[in-house]
Structures are given as structure tokens and as C-alpha cells.
Design a protein around this motif. Structure first.
Motif, PDB file in Angstrom:
ATOM      1  N   ILE A 171       0.845  -1.205   0.000  1.00  0.00           N
ATOM      2  CA  ILE A 171       0.000   0.000   0.000  1.00  0.00           C
ATOM      3  C   ILE A 171       0.878   1.253   0.000  1.00  0.00           C
ATOM      4  O   ILE A 171       0.624   2.220  -0.743  1.00  0.00           O
ATOM      5  CB  ILE A 171      -0.951  -0.012   1.218  1.00  0.00           C
ATOM      6  CG1 ILE A 171      -1.981  -1.133   1.072  1.00  0.00           C
ATOM      7  CG2 ILE A 171      -1.646   1.342   1.369  1.00  0.00           C
ATOM      8  CD1 ILE A 171      -2.853  -1.316   2.291  1.00  0.00           C
ATOM      9  N   ILE A 172       1.926   1.259   0.824  1.00  0.00           N
ATOM     10  CA  ILE A 172       2.825   2.416   0.884  1.00  0.00           C
ATOM     11  C   ILE A 172       3.535   2.609  -0.446  1.00  0.00           C
ATOM     12  O   ILE A 172       3.649   3.738  -0.961  1.00  0.00           O
ATOM     13  CB  ILE A 172       3.844   2.249   2.027  1.00  0.00           C
ATOM     14  CG1 ILE A 172       3.126   2.284   3.376  1.00  0.00           C
ATOM     15  CG2 ILE A 172       4.908   3.343   1.967  1.00  0.00           C
ATOM     16  CD1 ILE A 172       4.044   2.031   4.560  1.00  0.00           C
ATOM     17  N   LEU A 173       3.997   1.514  -1.041  1.00  0.00           N
ATOM     18  CA  LEU A 173       4.692   1.609  -2.329  1.00  0.00           C
ATOM     19  C   LEU A 173       3.770   2.124  -3.420  1.00  0.00           C
ATOM     20  O   LEU A 173       4.161   2.963  -4.241  1.00  0.00           O
ATOM     21  CB  LEU A 173       5.255   0.235  -2.717  1.00  0.00           C
ATOM     22  CG  LEU A 173       6.431  -0.270  -1.869  1.00  0.00           C
ATOM     23  CD1 LEU A 173       6.757  -1.723  -2.219  1.00  0.00           C
ATOM     24  CD2 LEU A 173       7.656   0.606  -2.072  1.00  0.00           C
ATOM     25  N   LEU A 174       2.515   1.643  -3.436  1.00  0.00           N
ATOM     26  CA  LEU A 174       1.551   2.111  -4.433  1.00  0.00           C
ATOM     27  C   LEU A 174       1.236   3.593  -4.224  1.00  0.00           C
ATOM     28  O   LEU A 174       1.099   4.353  -5.195  1.00  0.00           O
ATOM     29  CB  LEU A 174       0.275   1.277  -4.372  1.00  0.00           C
ATOM     30  CG  LEU A 174       0.402  -0.178  -4.842  1.00  0.00           C
ATOM     31  CD1 LEU A 174      -0.920  -0.916  -4.622  1.00  0.00           C
ATOM     32  CD2 LEU A 174       0.798  -0.229  -6.311  1.00  0.00           C
ATOM     33  N   ALA A 175       1.128   4.016  -2.953  1.00  0.00           N
ATOM     34  CA  ALA A 175       0.859   5.433  -2.664  1.00  0.00           C
ATOM     35  C   ALA A 175       2.015   6.315  -3.124  1.00  0.00           C
ATOM     36  O   ALA A 175       1.802   7.400  -3.684  1.00  0.00           O
ATOM     37  CB  ALA A 175       0.603   5.617  -1.169  1.00  0.00           C
ATOM     38  N   LEU A 176       3.247   5.861  -2.907  1.00  0.00           N
ATOM     39  CA  LEU A 176       4.407   6.620  -3.359  1.00  0.00           C
ATOM     40  C   LEU A 176       4.460   6.699  -4.883  1.00  0.00           C
ATOM     41  O   LEU A 176       4.762   7.761  -5.447  1.00  0.00           O
ATOM     42  CB  LEU A 176       5.690   5.974  -2.827  1.00  0.00           C
ATOM     43  CG  LEU A 176       5.907   6.045  -1.304  1.00  0.00           C
ATOM     44  CD1 LEU A 176       7.116   5.208  -0.904  1.00  0.00           C
ATOM     45  CD2 LEU A 176       6.091   7.480  -0.848  1.00  0.00           C
ATOM     46  N   CYS A 177       4.159   5.597  -5.546  1.00  0.00           N
ATOM     47  CA  CYS A 177       4.139   5.599  -7.017  1.00  0.00           C
ATOM     48  C   CYS A 177       3.052   6.538  -7.537  1.00  0.00           C
ATOM     49  O   CYS A 177       3.275   7.283  -8.502  1.00  0.00           O
ATOM     50  CB  CYS A 177       3.902   4.185  -7.545  1.00  0.00           C
ATOM     51  SG  CYS A 177       5.283   3.055  -7.256  1.00  0.00           S
ATOM     52  N   ALA A 178       1.876   6.513  -6.893  1.00  0.00           N
ATOM     53  CA  ALA A 178       0.780   7.388  -7.319  1.00  0.00           C
ATOM     54  C   ALA A 178       1.158   8.856  -7.125  1.00  0.00           C
ATOM     55  O   ALA A 178       0.893   9.699  -7.998  1.00  0.00           O
ATOM     56  CB  ALA A 178      -0.485   7.051  -6.529  1.00  0.00           C
ATOM     57  N   GLY A 179       1.792   9.182  -5.981  1.00  0.00           N
ATOM     58  CA  GLY A 179       2.207  10.554  -5.747  1.00  0.00           C
ATOM     59  C   GLY A 179       3.238  11.022  -6.759  1.00  0.00           C
ATOM     60  O   GLY A 179       3.196  12.162  -7.231  1.00  0.00           O
ATOM     61  N   THR A 180       4.170  10.134  -7.134  1.00  0.00           N
ATOM     62  CA  THR A 180       5.187  10.477  -8.130  1.00  0.00           C
ATOM     63  C   THR A 180       4.558  10.716  -9.497  1.00  0.00           C
ATOM     64  O   THR A 180       4.917  11.675 -10.202  1.00  0.00           O
ATOM     65  CB  THR A 180       6.236   9.352  -8.223  1.00  0.00           C
ATOM     66  OG1 THR A 180       6.816   9.148  -6.929  1.00  0.00           O
ATOM     67  CG2 THR A 180       7.327   9.717  -9.216  1.00  0.00           C
TER      68      THR A 180
END
Length: 546
Positions: free
Chosen positions: A519-528
């Protein structure tokens, strides 16, 4: 005196401690307050160290030894860091050509610039003195005169070490023409400090020093005066009088401390009368190779490339060719592997390494994704490349609006340079762990892959903060990196985020580790992705205000 006050006022306005020329003072003070919070862990560690020492030594009435140690730490920090600050302000600042033609004696110019330097050095004084005096007061409860004397000591304490580094710099600039070139001075000086730090680290871990450290506390108890002499009374004689003045509330020692500080400053001005102008006139800031290009080389140079790729190359060349940027932004790629090598071959670490290599590391496998996320955050802005990319443009930032390259392509080129150096730094820090810990290649690959989203997001966040609050008013390149407090927010933020991240995953059951990490990795990718798609709109919004 009137000329000194006028000149000092003008120089302090250029320092821009509470304004960058565009933002109001309230925002800047709030920003510095946030940065001060980042230093709380360091202050707490200093407090614990001084508090423990005072409790142990106060029984034997050796409180002055602890005060001396604190003052010695402050003095040595000021002396080392001012070696680079003094040349930047005394010789390499852009206002020097203007000041030299004014009807001002060298003593007045030196006094004004010295006052500017001392404001920077009060930062080191505060970082060490607050926990030192807090521990002293909480244990010994001194009277009102202690506070008044402590205020006088802290105001005058930076003078003597700053005078030493100033005189050393003036002698080098006057009699060693080799150091008059700013680029050469910064490169040689920067690597000298790195080598000195590594040599000190290796020496502290040597068998001889380990045996000496085991007897250190005994030495303090049996012969504190010898310890004081060993730690450098010959280099900073004033701090011995300052520590005795505070511990015994001795006015005579305080007057001697004040006399030494004032006398050293007067000697500095007297030497400056004969050394400063002759060292400041006729130096070159940078060098030019005047290389001749052949027709084939010119054709290769003029070959059209993608705008973003070309802009990335331009940023990397600037980082490598500018000594200040190279030392502060690029050198971590070289420094981290060397530190690992020193640690690996130091005798004190051999036993620890043998124990680590025998551990069963299977328990760490569920934590590998979060370790990668933490490493990405840690190294994304530790080099301050993305978080200072707009500030490094300085007064030339207006050209970014007019050149035939969109702001989106320029911003992406700057971010690319930060991402590349951050990734290389992280890679050079992760791979040696493969030899220290019994980890498999797949484990290292998981850590590296999981570090990429947080590394990308951290670099985009860094340039976003720099676009929102760039430091464009500076006289030499060092100010854009070293004195850019905006860059400290993502740098210290990346360090501080490790604590809540580790706390969260420590208390999570193992079955939730992987889903939460994803979830954290997906959130970081989405923010990028969001930042990348909205980059042009965000850049235009902030650049309208520049």
C-alpha cells in the motif's frame, strides 16, 4: 566606529538570515523553527552525555572538566567549519570588488565580515551549549551570577577559534598563491577534511586508542588537569578560564577569558592591516582551460539531443565541475563505500562482523520491503541535489523562463540528476551489506527495487519545496547548498521518517507487513505520477512568483 556599524549592517542584510529577498520574516522564522525541531534528537543525546558526566564528576568537584569538554567541542567545531566559511566571506564574496575601492581601511572591512561570520558560528555554540548548561543547571542549581557569566562566555566563546582560522586563512591567501583560486581551494580543502575525518575515525578504532579509551575515565578521576592539557589548552587557552569561571563563579577568571578574546581580536585586526589587502587583490575565482575543438568535436557537440536528456547532462556537468557542489552533493557516492571499507578493515569491527555473519537473517525477510522504503527516503535528499536545484540558479533563475525549453523539461532534467546520484549513493550503501550480513542476492534486489518509489518521490518532493521557497539571494555557491535551510527540510525529514516507519512495522503482525508495504509503495508511485503529470502546471504557478 560609524563606518564599521554601517558596513556591518549592509553585510548582514546580504546574509539574509530571516529573509531570502521574497518571503516575509514570519514564514522564515517558522521555517527555522521547524528545522530546530529536527535537531532535538541531537540536543537530547548531548544532554544525556553531559548529564551523565556531571553526575559522575560532581562528587569529586570536577564540574569544570565537563564544562571544559563542552567548550572544547564548540571551539573545535567552529575552528574546523570556519576554515571554509572565512575564505567564502573574506575573499570569494561578490561584494569584495566594491569594498576594495571604497575609502575603508582593511580593519573596518575585516571587522564587518568577522561579525557576519560569527553569527553563523553561534549555531554551533547553541547546539552544544544548550544541553551542556541545561545538564549543569539541573544537577548543580547555580546562582543568578552563573547565568550572567554564562551569557558573557557564550557570546565571546566563538571569537578565539574564529580568529585562529581567520589568521590562518589570511596567511595562506597572502603567501601561498596556489590557494587564491577558489575552485582549487574548495576541492583541496574539502577532500582534506574528508581524509582527516576518515583518519580520525580509523585512529579512534585502532587497538592503541581502544586501550586508551578504557583508561579515559580513570584518567579524569585521578588527574583532571592532565586531561585538560591533553584536549587542547595550548590551542584554545581561553576555554580553561571560562570553565573555571563558571564552575567557581570566579570573576577574575572571567575577566581573563574576556581579555584573551578581546586581545585575540585586536591581534587579528592588526595582522589584517598588513595582510588582507595584499591577499585580496588580484585573485581569480575560476579557471579557464581555453581548449581548442576540432571540427569533428564541434560537430559532435552540436549534435541535437532530447531536451530533457541534454538538460540532465548540463545539470550533472554543473554538479561535477563546481567544487562546492561536487563536495557537498557528489562526494557521498565516493564517501559511503570508503567508510564501509574503513569499518570492514578496522580491528574493532572484526569481532562484530564475525558475529553478524553467523546470524540467521531469515527473520528479516518480511521487513525487506520497508527497509527499502526507508533507504529510499534516507538517500533521496541527503545529497541536496533536487532540493537545491532551483536555488543553485540564483539570480539567473529568470533565464529558465525565457530559454526555448519548457519548465517541465527543465524541472525533469534537474530531478533526473538528483535521482541518478541518489540511486548511486543508495546502491553504494546497500551492496556492501551483502558482504557484511549473510543475505542472498534476491534479498538485496528486493531492497533495491522497493527503495525506488520512495527515492523518486523524495526527489520530486525536494524540488517541489525548492520551487516553493528557493534561496536565490546568495553571493557564492556554498550558500545555495550549505546555507539553504529549505533543503534541510527534506534531508532531515527523510531521516526522521525512519522512526515512525520503524515503529509502525515493529508492532505490526508479520501477516500485515507485506500488504501494508505494498500500500505504501503504491501510494508513493501514485504521488510520483501525479507530480510528473502536473509538473508543468505546478512549475508555472511557482515561477510566476519568482
Amino acid at each position: 566606529m560609524r563606518k564599521y556599524l554601517t558596513l556591518t549592517h549592509a553585510l548582514l542584510k546580504n546574509v539574509s538570515l530571516f529573509s531570502d529577498g521574497k518571503s516575509n520574516k514570519i514564514k522564515m522564522i517558522g521555517l527555522y523553527g521547524l528545522i530546530a525541531l529536527c535537531f532535538l534528537p541531537t540536543l537530547f543525546l548531548f544532554y544525556i552525555m553531559f548529564d551523565t558526566s556531571i553526575q559522575a564528576l560532581s562528587i569529586l568537584h570536577l564540574e569544570s572538566t565537563v564544562l571544559y569538554l563542552g567548550f572544547f567541542i564548540i571551539s573545535i567545531l567552529i575552528f574546523l567549519f570556519s576554515i571554509f566559511l572565512i575564505p567564502s566571506i573574506f575573499y570569494f564574496s561578490k561584494d569584495l570588488d566594491t569594498l576594495l575601492v571604497l575609502p575603508l581601511p582593511p580593519q573596518t572591512i575585516l571587522a564587518g565580515k568577522f561579525t557576519t561570520c560569527i553569527l553563523y558560528e553561534y549555531a554551533f555554540t547553541i547546539i552544544v551549549s544548550i544541553p551542556l548548561l541545561s545538564a549543569y543547571v539541573s544537577n548543580l542549581h547555580p546562582g543568578i551570577f552563573f547565568y550572567l557569566m554564562a551569557l558573557v562566555v557564550l557570546l565571546l566563546l566563538p571569537i578565539y577559534p574564529l580568529v585562529l582560522s581567520s589568521i590562518l586563512t589570511m596567511l595562506m591567501m597572502r603567501f601561498v598563491p596556489f590557494f587564491k583560486n577558489r575552485d582549487r581551494f574548495n576541492i583541496i580543502g574539502g577532500f582534506f577534511v574528508i581524509v582527516l575525518a576518515m583518519a580520525f575515525s580509523y585512529f579512534m578504532n585502532s587497538p592503541m586508542m581502544m586501550d586508551e579509551q578504557s583508561n579515559l575515565f580513570t584518567t579524569i578521576l585521578t588527574d583532571p588537569d592532565s586531561l585538560v592539557l591533553k584536549l587542547g589548552t595550548w590551542l584554545f587557552p581561553a576555554i580553561s578560564f571560562a570553565s573555571h569561571a563558571l564552575s567557581n563563579t570566579n570573576i577574575l577568571h572571567l575577566l581573563v577569558f574576556i581579555a584573551i578574546s578581546i586581545l585575540s581580536f585586536l591581534i587579528f585586526l592588526l595582522l589584517g592591516k598588513f595582510l588582507y589587502f595584499k591577499g585580496a587583490i588580484g585573485f581569480s575565482e575560476t579557471t579557464s582551460t581555453r581548449k581548442r575543438f576540432t571540427s569533428s568535436e564541434m560537430e559532435k557537440l552540436n549534435k541535437q539531443q532530447g531536451k530533457t536528456f541534454a538538460y540532465t547532462k548540463k545539470e550533472l556537468k554543473l554538479l561535477f565541475r563546481t567544487p562546492v557542489y561536487f563536495i557537498n552533493c557528489i562526494s557521498p557516492v565516493i564517501l559511503f563505500p570508503i567508510l564501509y571499507i574503513i569499518f570492514y578493515f578496522s580491528s574493532s569491527s572484526q569481532i562484530s562482523l564475525s558475529i553478524l555473519q553467523q546470524l540467521d537473517m531469515s527473520f528479516i525477510k518480511p521487513y525487506l520491503p520497508v527497509i527499502g522504503i526507508g533507504i529510499g527516503f534516507l538517500f533521496s535528499n541527503i545529497n541536496c541535489i533536487s532540493s537545491t536545484s532551483i536555488s543553485r540558479e540564483g539570480q539567473n533563475v529568470a533565464f529558465m523562463k525565457y530559454i526555448p525549453v519548457s519548465l517541465k523539461e527543465q524541472i525533469q532534467g534537474k530531478v533526473n540528476s538528483g535521482i541518478l546520484i541518489s540511486f548511486l549513493t543508495a546502491l553504494c550503501s546497500i551492496l556492501p551489506l551483502f558482504f557484511i550480513f549473510p543475505l542472498h542476492a534476491m534479498d538485496m534486489l528486493i531492497v533495491i527495487v522497493c527503495s525506488l518509489p520512495s527515492l523518486l518521490f523524495g526527489n520530486y518532493l525536494g524540488i517541489l519545496l525548492d520551487m516553493a521557497h528557493p534561496k536565490l539571494v546568495w553571493e557564492q555557491e556554498a550558500a545555495a547548498v550549505k546555507q539553504n535551510f529549505t533543503a534541510m527540510i527534506p534531508m532531515f525529514g527523510g531521516m526522521l521518517i525512519l522512526a515512525p516507519l520503524g515503529f509502525l512495522f515493529y508492532y505490526l503482525p508479520n501477516t500485515f507487513l507485506l500488504p501494508v508495504s505494498i500500500i505504501i509503495l503504491l501510494a508513493l508511485c501514485a504521488g510520483t505520477i501525479v507530480f510528473y503529470r502536473k509538473m508543468d502546471k505546478i512549475a508555472n504557478h511557482f515561477f510566476k512568483k519568482l
